[in-house]
Design an enzyme around this catalytic site. Sequence first.
Site, PDB file in Angstrom:
ATOM      1  N   ASP A 313       0.859  -1.173   0.000  1.00  0.00           N
ATOM      2  CA  ASP A 313       0.000   0.000   0.000  1.00  0.00           C
ATOM      3  C   ASP A 313       0.912   1.246   0.000  1.00  0.00           C
ATOM      4  O   ASP A 313       2.139   1.141   0.091  1.00  0.00           O
ATOM      5  CB  ASP A 313      -0.926  -0.014   1.224  1.00  0.00           C
ATOM      6  CG  ASP A 313      -2.231   0.751   0.977  1.00  0.00           C
ATOM      7  OD1 ASP A 313      -2.233   1.686   0.143  1.00  0.00           O
ATOM      8  OD2 ASP A 313      -3.248   0.424   1.610  1.00  0.00           O
ATOM      9  N   GLU A 518     -10.795   6.626   4.719  1.00  0.00           N
ATOM     10  CA  GLU A 518      -9.802   5.990   5.588  1.00  0.00           C
ATOM     11  C   GLU A 518      -9.885   6.512   7.023  1.00  0.00           C
ATOM     12  O   GLU A 518     -10.970   6.647   7.581  1.00  0.00           O
ATOM     13  CB  GLU A 518      -8.413   6.121   4.959  1.00  0.00           C
ATOM     14  CG  GLU A 518      -8.343   5.473   3.580  1.00  0.00           C
ATOM     15  CD  GLU A 518      -6.943   5.316   3.028  1.00  0.00           C
ATOM     16  OE1 GLU A 518      -6.025   5.017   3.792  1.00  0.00           O
ATOM     17  OE2 GLU A 518      -6.771   5.485   1.809  1.00  0.00           O
TER      18      GLU A 518
END
Length: 631
Positions: A313, A518
Amino acid sequence: MLGMNMAKAPSAFIAILVLCFWISMANADYQVYQDPKQPVNKRVEDLLKRMTLEEKIGQMTQIDRLVASAKVMNKYKIGSILSGGGSTPSRTASPKMWVDMINGFQKGSLSTRLKIPMLYGIDALHGHNSVYKATVFPHNVGLGATRDPQLVKRIGAATALEVRATGIPYVFAPCIAVCRDPRWGRCYESYSEDPSVVRAMTEIIPGLQGDIPPNSRKGVPFIAGQQKVLACAKHYVGDGGTTKGINENNTLASKHDLLGIHMPAYYNSIIKGVGTIMVSYSSWNGVKMHANHDLITGFLKNTLHFRGFVISDWQGLDRITSPPHLNYTYSIVTGVNAGIDMIMVPYNYTEFIDGLTYLVKKNFVPMSRIDDAVARILRVKFTMGLFEHPLADYSMFKHLGSQEHRELAREAVRKSLVLLKNGDSADKPLLPLPKKASKVLVAGTHADDIGCQCGGWTIEWQGLTGNITAGTTILSAIKNAVGSKTKVVFKENPGSEYVKSNKFSYAIVVVGEPPYAETFGDSENLTIPEPGLSIIKYVCASVKCVVVLITGRPVVIQPYTRQIDALVAAWLPGTEGQGVADVLFGDYGFTGKLSRTWFKTVDQLPMNVGDRHYDPLFPFGFGLTTQPVKQ
């Protein structure tokens, strides 16, 4: 006669020598890896043995477009570029601007010694969501409520066309997290709390990549051609199970629960030929996933036989340590040796390249690990035809935001709506609403706001409020739907006296959460921010009301359900708000079913279907239905 034969002999000999020379020259120019007729594995093997360590590490490096250039691509042999959330040529960039930019980077890669094309990736989580005027589909939480894998597959195919319209061949989607706690800020990226629903929705992968041919090897990446894109199942593994839903936190779970809840969708994804898998920021029982050799190499690669490449990521290696980037050398050796093949650096690429080069030369990272990583990356690039079609063409612009795709998104909105309440009793329903009425009130913070409808990961990483892209707001949709003599009055935050004095036939209140993504979406209280709750209270106390919730997850609503006459969960429907009106006014019936348990209070969380203590406001799978009516 003899003399003439003697004279001819040297000439023939010279001709043979010249022929041999040209044959040898032709063979010297022929390179197996550049021949599309050769099997992929032979091409990988041939190219890999020609590559230097510098070229191999370059292939393992992914950088953001902000630090990329043709010169950088050439000098550092970079294997991949990405657009991070909101990283675009400009807010309203046209498809041509995108293609021009990407081809410019690609020409730098094609000018290198081996001419290995770079791979460009972007987050396309609910359509081509970063791009102005693209079709924005409902977020996954809504698609889970449709229970329609074939619809999701069609959305994948439409998304692939819109992404290709901007010259991009790779998307960081789908998210196949199983969100077990709605306090998590990424819960709307999850199809469901139930792994069986998430498994079914992996049908988006053949939508994005194409259907794998019959009898093909399982676990081998497959991309069907230049109208399809490389997909990425994420985030491996357990991202949706963290304690209290805290983003990037620790998932405490037995191996049985990890394999039974969070892993199953990866089995389906691999069988369907997914080309890449992204590792999660989160930890499993205290071990960072970016450092977990047993699960990345041992299970994913060796047990499940995944043959695509594993990608980190964003700054995933940095976050192996706490605080991030505390010891980057340790992070590199740990992450690469764990089995991560491509590193989303994304900015300080020279630090990564220099660090990994040093670690290989000092034998801290074996060359076999580098070769495995690069072979996987090359396998994907060959499979998707990137060597034969490195440059994007200009023929696909028409697909971006096409009417066909908008109609598909509208269908998805209709099927995603979940009717939670419809009148005080079954024989006195409020919905569907009459199109012919004297005066209708539309109220709420989210009634006339495309940005709020779309949520996070739209135009920018965190999303935006307001008129941010092309689409139809719910207010506009209502005006389009009602009869020509019906007066629609919009007042975002009306007082109770205003509502009482205007003698409205009924009211539609549209409220919800602001856009987020997020960690910024992590919430301990899951309440609708003011003035949303006040609007519900004042309007519904004075007139028959339908409340439409625009949220990425279940929220606290129990204290208000008695006042509310009809309640609809519309999730984050995207740009095509007309789909909401289609169902409110009965052109289509309500069919959606909750893909998540709707709690009474946050004190109950986490609470999921099958738990021993299960006392929801609305259970998993709940959803009232209505029949279409002709008006």
